[in-house]
Design an enzyme around this catalytic site. Structure first.
Site, PDB file in Angstrom:
ATOM      1  N   TYR A   1       1.047  54.287  14.760  1.00  0.00           N
ATOM      2  CA  TYR A   1       1.645  53.508  13.722  1.00  0.00           C
ATOM      3  C   TYR A   1       1.695  52.123  13.891  1.00  0.00           C
ATOM      4  O   TYR A   1       1.706  51.413  13.029  1.00  0.00           O
ATOM      5  CB  TYR A   1       2.931  54.211  13.216  1.00  0.00           C
ATOM      6  CG  TYR A   1       2.702  55.744  12.962  1.00  0.00           C
ATOM      7  CD1 TYR A   1       2.284  56.062  11.860  1.00  0.00           C
ATOM      8  CD2 TYR A   1       3.148  56.702  14.078  1.00  0.00           C
ATOM      9  CE1 TYR A   1       1.679  57.604  11.526  1.00  0.00           C
ATOM     10  CE2 TYR A   1       2.823  57.998  13.673  1.00  0.00           C
ATOM     11  CZ  TYR A   1       2.294  58.395  12.426  1.00  0.00           C
ATOM     12  OH  TYR A   1       2.090  59.735  12.317  1.00  0.00           O
ATOM     13  N   PRO A   2       2.028  51.732  15.312  1.00  0.00           N
ATOM     14  CA  PRO A   2       2.205  50.160  15.014  1.00  0.00           C
ATOM     15  C   PRO A   2       0.859  49.661  14.875  1.00  0.00           C
ATOM     16  O   PRO A   2       0.833  48.172  14.612  1.00  0.00           O
ATOM     17  CB  PRO A   2       2.625  50.006  16.731  1.00  0.00           C
ATOM     18  CG  PRO A   2       3.108  51.427  17.116  1.00  0.00           C
ATOM     19  CD  PRO A   2       2.391  52.354  16.336  1.00  0.00           C
TER      20      PRO A   2
ATOM     21  N   ASP B   1      -2.276  60.171  18.900  1.00  0.00           N
ATOM     22  CA  ASP B   1      -2.143  59.676  17.453  1.00  0.00           C
ATOM     23  C   ASP B   1      -0.768  59.299  17.011  1.00  0.00           C
ATOM     24  O   ASP B   1      -0.634  58.647  16.136  1.00  0.00           O
ATOM     25  CB  ASP B   1      -2.692  61.061  16.471  1.00  0.00           C
ATOM     26  CG  ASP B   1      -1.675  62.196  16.658  1.00  0.00           C
ATOM     27  OD1 ASP B   1      -0.909  62.367  17.627  1.00  0.00           O
ATOM     28  OD2 ASP B   1      -2.337  63.291  16.248  1.00  0.00           O
ATOM     29  N   GLY B   2       0.305  60.004  17.537  1.00  0.00           N
ATOM     30  CA  GLY B   2       1.730  59.193  17.272  1.00  0.00           C
ATOM     31  C   GLY B   2       2.061  58.152  17.623  1.00  0.00           C
ATOM     32  O   GLY B   2       3.110  57.500  17.106  1.00  0.00           O
ATOM     33  N   PHE B   3       1.307  57.404  18.472  1.00  0.00           N
ATOM     34  CA  PHE B   3       1.292  56.234  18.745  1.00  0.00           C
ATOM     35  C   PHE B   3       0.527  54.887  17.936  1.00  0.00           C
ATOM     36  O   PHE B   3       0.341  53.949  18.208  1.00  0.00           O
ATOM     37  CB  PHE B   3       0.849  55.776  20.080  1.00  0.00           C
ATOM     38  CG  PHE B   3       1.688  56.575  21.172  1.00  0.00           C
ATOM     39  CD1 PHE B   3       2.990  57.087  20.883  1.00  0.00           C
ATOM     40  CD2 PHE B   3       1.324  56.885  22.370  1.00  0.00           C
ATOM     41  CE1 PHE B   3       3.628  57.922  21.835  1.00  0.00           C
ATOM     42  CE2 PHE B   3       1.858  57.549  23.245  1.00  0.00           C
ATOM     43  CZ  PHE B   3       3.159  57.956  23.132  1.00  0.00           C
TER      44      PHE B   3
ATOM     45  N   GLN C   1      -3.626  56.168  22.817  1.00  0.00           N
ATOM     46  CA  GLN C   1      -3.594  57.201  23.727  1.00  0.00           C
ATOM     47  C   GLN C   1      -2.965  58.541  22.992  1.00  0.00           C
ATOM     48  O   GLN C   1      -3.456  59.589  23.498  1.00  0.00           O
ATOM     49  CB  GLN C   1      -2.449  56.568  24.846  1.00  0.00           C
ATOM     50  CG  GLN C   1      -2.678  56.049  25.880  1.00  0.00           C
ATOM     51  CD  GLN C   1      -1.921  55.702  26.815  1.00  0.00           C
ATOM     52  OE1 GLN C   1      -0.703  56.107  26.904  1.00  0.00           O
ATOM     53  NE2 GLN C   1      -2.288  55.187  28.036  1.00  0.00           N
TER      54      GLN C   1
ATOM     55  N   ALA D   1       0.665  48.034  23.809  1.00  0.00           N
ATOM     56  CA  ALA D   1       0.961  47.762  22.460  1.00  0.00           C
ATOM     57  C   ALA D   1      -0.323  47.838  21.477  1.00  0.00           C
ATOM     58  O   ALA D   1      -1.219  46.986  21.525  1.00  0.00           O
ATOM     59  CB  ALA D   1       1.124  46.035  22.350  1.00  0.00           C
ATOM     60  N   GLU D   2      -0.159  48.974  20.766  1.00  0.00           N
ATOM     61  CA  GLU D   2      -1.231  49.251  19.852  1.00  0.00           C
ATOM     62  C   GLU D   2      -1.840  48.255  18.808  1.00  0.00           C
ATOM     63  O   GLU D   2      -2.954  48.256  18.454  1.00  0.00           O
ATOM     64  CB  GLU D   2      -1.164  50.635  19.149  1.00  0.00           C
ATOM     65  CG  GLU D   2      -1.085  51.816  19.940  1.00  0.00           C
ATOM     66  CD  GLU D   2       0.273  51.930  20.968  1.00  0.00           C
ATOM     67  OE1 GLU D   2       0.334  52.705  21.860  1.00  0.00           O
ATOM     68  OE2 GLU D   2       1.135  51.185  20.659  1.00  0.00           O
TER      69      GLU D   2
ATOM     70  N   HIS E   1       3.180  63.435  20.688  1.00  0.00           N
ATOM     71  CA  HIS E   1       1.980  63.534  21.300  1.00  0.00           C
ATOM     72  C   HIS E   1       1.054  64.588  20.714  1.00  0.00           C
ATOM     73  O   HIS E   1       0.094  65.083  21.089  1.00  0.00           O
ATOM     74  CB  HIS E   1       2.102  64.077  22.595  1.00  0.00           C
ATOM     75  CG  HIS E   1       2.620  62.854  23.548  1.00  0.00           C
ATOM     76  ND1 HIS E   1       3.963  62.226  23.273  1.00  0.00           N
ATOM     77  CD2 HIS E   1       2.158  62.208  24.610  1.00  0.00           C
ATOM     78  CE1 HIS E   1       4.273  61.271  24.405  1.00  0.00           C
ATOM     79  NE2 HIS E   1       3.193  61.298  24.917  1.00  0.00           N
TER      80      HIS E   1
END
Length: 327
Positions: free
Chosen positions: A92-93, A88-90, A86, A63-64, A133
């Site tokens: 946003y949270p 850059d696309g993750f 992990q 959970a970012e 990714h």
């Protein structure tokens, strides 16, 4: 200067820097998904948990938002957290924690609280990643007051940036190009040091045209510049930081060459290149001999792996653009 040099990949260099920082700063710790036992998805933190213990190299929940949320609290208490996301696309949270909390802490406390925290984010394409990714979202945070954004293209620069970032007293987002993690051969650069840890670096001197760039594509720009020499003598600036931008170095270079091309991997619309072009138009218009041009992907979602080469800017596209500008 033509040719190539061999040096450790970005992953190995950052691992060594993080180990050195953990040794030197007892208040510093690492936090992220799978960074402990696994050593991170790209093994950037391999061996650090065994060496420094699980309290200083902490595996986090998937959970970012909680990774950066914890880091904000840690930084406010005097610790120096270095987070890993992990991909850059993750990221946003975690935008809420970065933008509404981390970026505003110093101002909210009238400068009496100056917490340091770093968020490391693997970025960019060229590795046939699946959806989410291969994005390049550095412009998202570059426009947020209170956040500094760095984009190193070599292990040497990543080392200098990280060492500076953990002492800055405000949040830093550092984008690490995935395709450079394990690269060993690099286009030759002029050995010209930057003026400061936050400054751009001129990596190739030239007289006919300036190219401003950053991240992994810096190496494609250098390859194109070497291939075009001596017919076109290109000056290449590795910006290293996109927030704040070192416009003094760019403007001084453009004053010598009279031409500016900006190349980056993130989409062209409302990107870093647009800000650079606008600033040169405002502060250096009289030195230009030709219009400023930008070379970047058009505004669209990053494509599936089989089509990414048609999306990314490559060496040939850079050469073609330079020739159009100097003909």
């Amino acid at each position: 200067m033509i040719g190539s040099v061999r040096s450790p990949g970005l992953a190995e260099s950052i691992n060594a820097t993080l180990a050195g920082l953990l040794e030197e700063h007892p208040e510093l710790l690492l936090i992220g998904e799978d960074i402990g036992r696994l050593g991170g998805v790209f093994r950037v933190t391999r061996g650090l948990r065994e060496r420094f213990g699980e309290n200083r190299v902490r595996d986090a929940l998937l959970a970012e938002s909680t990774i950066v949320g914890q880091a904000v609290g840690m930084a406010m208490s005097g610790l120096v957290p270095v987070c890993e996301i992990q991909f850059d696309g993750f990221t946003y949270p975690a935008v809420n924690q970065l933008v509404t909390q981390a970026a505003r802490m110093g101002g909210r406390w009238n400068g009496r609280l100056n917490p340091s925290l770093v968020v490391r984010i693997p970025t960019g394409g060229g590795v046939r990643g699946v959806e989410h990714h291969s994005e390049s979202n550095e412009a998202l945070f570059a426009r947020v007051p209170g956040i500094s954004v760095a984009c190193p293209s070599t292990g040497e620069d990543a080392d200098q940036i990280l060492r500076y970032a953990v002492t800055l007293g405000s949040p830093v987002v550092m984008y690490e190009p995935i395709r450079l993690y394990f690269r060993r051969t690099w286009p030759a650069r002029d050995p010209e040091p930057p003026r400061s840890p936050a400054a751009a670096r001129i990596v190739r001197r030239g007289t006919d045209l300036t190219i401003a760039t950053f991240g992994a594509i810096t190496h494609d720009v250098l390859e194109a510049a070497h291939a075009l020499a001596p017919d076109v003598d290109t000056e290449v600036i590795d910006l290293r930081w996109v927030a704040p931008l070192d416009m003094d170095t760019v403007l001084t270079s453009v004053a010598r060459t009279g031409r500016l091309l900006i190349v980056h991997e993130g989409s062209k619309d409302v990107g870093i290149g647009a800000e650079i072009a606008a600033t040169v138009a405002e502060r250096g218009f009289g030195t230009l001999r030709a219009p400023v041009r930008r070379l970047a992907p058009e505004r669209r979602v990053y494509p599936p792996a089989n089509f990414e080469q048609d999306y990314l800017i490559g060496v040939q596209a850079i050469k073609d653009e330079v020739l159009v500008m100097t003909e």
